[in-house]
Enzyme design. Structure first.
Site, mmCIF file in Angstrom:
data_model
loop_
_atom_site.group_PDB
_atom_site.id
_atom_site.type_symbol
_atom_site.label_atom_id
_atom_site.label_comp_id
_atom_site.label_asym_id
_atom_site.label_seq_id
_atom_site.Cartn_x
_atom_site.Cartn_y
_atom_site.Cartn_z
ATOM 1 N N ASN A 93 0.822 -1.015 0.020
ATOM 2 C CA ASN A 93 -0.163 -0.125 0.026
ATOM 3 C C ASN A 93 0.822 1.200 0.151
ATOM 4 O OD1 ASN A 93 -2.410 1.644 0.068
ATOM 5 N ND2 ASN A 93 -1.914 1.733 2.616
ATOM 6 N N SER A 142 4.658 7.051 2.626
ATOM 7 C CA SER A 142 5.188 5.585 3.039
ATOM 8 C C SER A 142 4.546 4.325 2.130
ATOM 9 C CB SER A 142 4.956 5.460 4.427
ATOM 10 O OG SER A 142 5.342 6.568 5.263
HETATM 11 C C1 GRF Z 1 -2.620 8.676 -3.111
HETATM 12 O O1 GRF Z 1 -2.193 9.863 -2.626
HETATM 13 C C2 GRF Z 1 -2.221 7.721 -2.147
HETATM 14 O O2 GRF Z 1 -1.103 7.684 -1.458
HETATM 15 C C3 GRF Z 1 -3.560 7.348 -1.268
HETATM 16 O O3 GRF Z 1 -4.521 7.337 -2.236
HETATM 17 C C4 GRF Z 1 -4.092 8.481 -3.340
HETATM 18 C C5 GRF Z 1 -4.344 7.785 -4.679
HETATM 19 O O4 GRF Z 1 -4.187 8.567 -5.840
HETATM 20 N N1 GRF Z 1 -3.606 5.963 -0.763
HETATM 21 P P1 GRF Z 1 -4.536 8.220 -7.246
HETATM 22 O O5 GRF Z 1 -5.805 7.522 -7.456
HETATM 23 O O6 GRF Z 1 -3.395 7.151 -7.601
HETATM 24 O O7 GRF Z 1 -4.244 9.356 -7.997
#
Ligand code: GRF
Length: 216
Positions: free
Chosen positions: A107, A136
């Site tokens: 993740n 992270s």
């Molecule tokens: C990212 O900022 C990630 O860190 C978080 O959700 C967002 C997803 O953005 N878990 P995207 O859909 O890849 O543009």
């Protein structure tokens, strides 16, 4: 060739970065399916444009988190992936999938964990006047945003307004997530099942992880 499933809920800009790195030959893998819990996720269009199979599993059609995760796990099983990449999948998982796919599911989270698990991380960074912010990447465990850390990208906040901060965080995500996925596919990064520690081969570490300071 490794088989990857990407789980999304929204824009899918991280998915796009992964697709581009595969197309450049930097990640030796194939995305065998993109799964979204939201049929309107823009990431589904990105996947279709790249001729990648998509599957929508709408959480609103299920009565409980357990039932949903059961169905998700069944779908994942059909595709038999080597790696499951959560890229903005806005669902809290029950222990089922993290337990079954331990070491095979990662993740990305927009904070310097263990700081700020959960939502609204950018607001928290600003409210606390933090000098640094970051992302992270971790193996997923049953604890929300709590699995073994693989990598962090760090930026100076420079007292930026939230919009700019989010933009810079995204730019960094699009660099670091593909790199980590590349290393996992090359088996340079893996989870040691005996002690739940992340193992790194031929990678320079800082504080025991792959830590990069970015000027984005
Ligand atoms: C990212 O900022 C990630 O860190 C978080 O959700 C967002 C997803 O953005 N878990 P995207 O859909 O890849 O543009």
């Amino acid at each position: 060739m490794k088989r990857i499933i990407v789980l999304i809920s929204g824009s899918g800009s991280n998915l796009q970065a992964i697709i581009e790195n595969i197309n450049l030959g930097l990640i030796q893998a194939e995305i065998v399916e993109v799964i979204s819990n939201d049929q309107n996720a823009y990431g589904l269009i990105r996947a279709k444009n790249a001729n990648i199979d998509t599957f929508v599993l709408d959480h609103k059609s299920f009565n409980s988190r357990d039932e949903y995760d059961d169905a998700l796990e069944k779908r994942i099983q059909i595709k038999n992936p080597d790696l499951i990449v959560m890229a903005g999948f806005m669902r809290i998982l029950t222990p089922l999938i993290p337990t079954k796919y331990k070491g095979k599911i990662i993740n990305i989270h927009p904070s310097l964990l263990p700081l700020y698990p959960g939502l609204n991380t950018h607001e928290k960074v600003i409210n606390n006047s933090d000098k640094e912010h970051g992302i992270s990447i971790h193996f997923v465990s049953p604890v929300l945003d709590g699995g073994p850390l693989i990598a962090q990208g760090v930026i100076d906040t420079n007292d930026n307004l939230i919009e700019l901060l989010i933009k810079r965080i995204h730019s960094m995500e699009h660099l670091l997530y593909p790199l980590v996925i590349q290393y996992i596919c090359e088996e340079k990064i893996y989870l040691e099942h005996s002690n739940d520690k992340v193992a790194f081969k031929d990678i320079e570490l800082t504080d025991g992880i792959l830590k990069i300071k970015y000027n984005v």
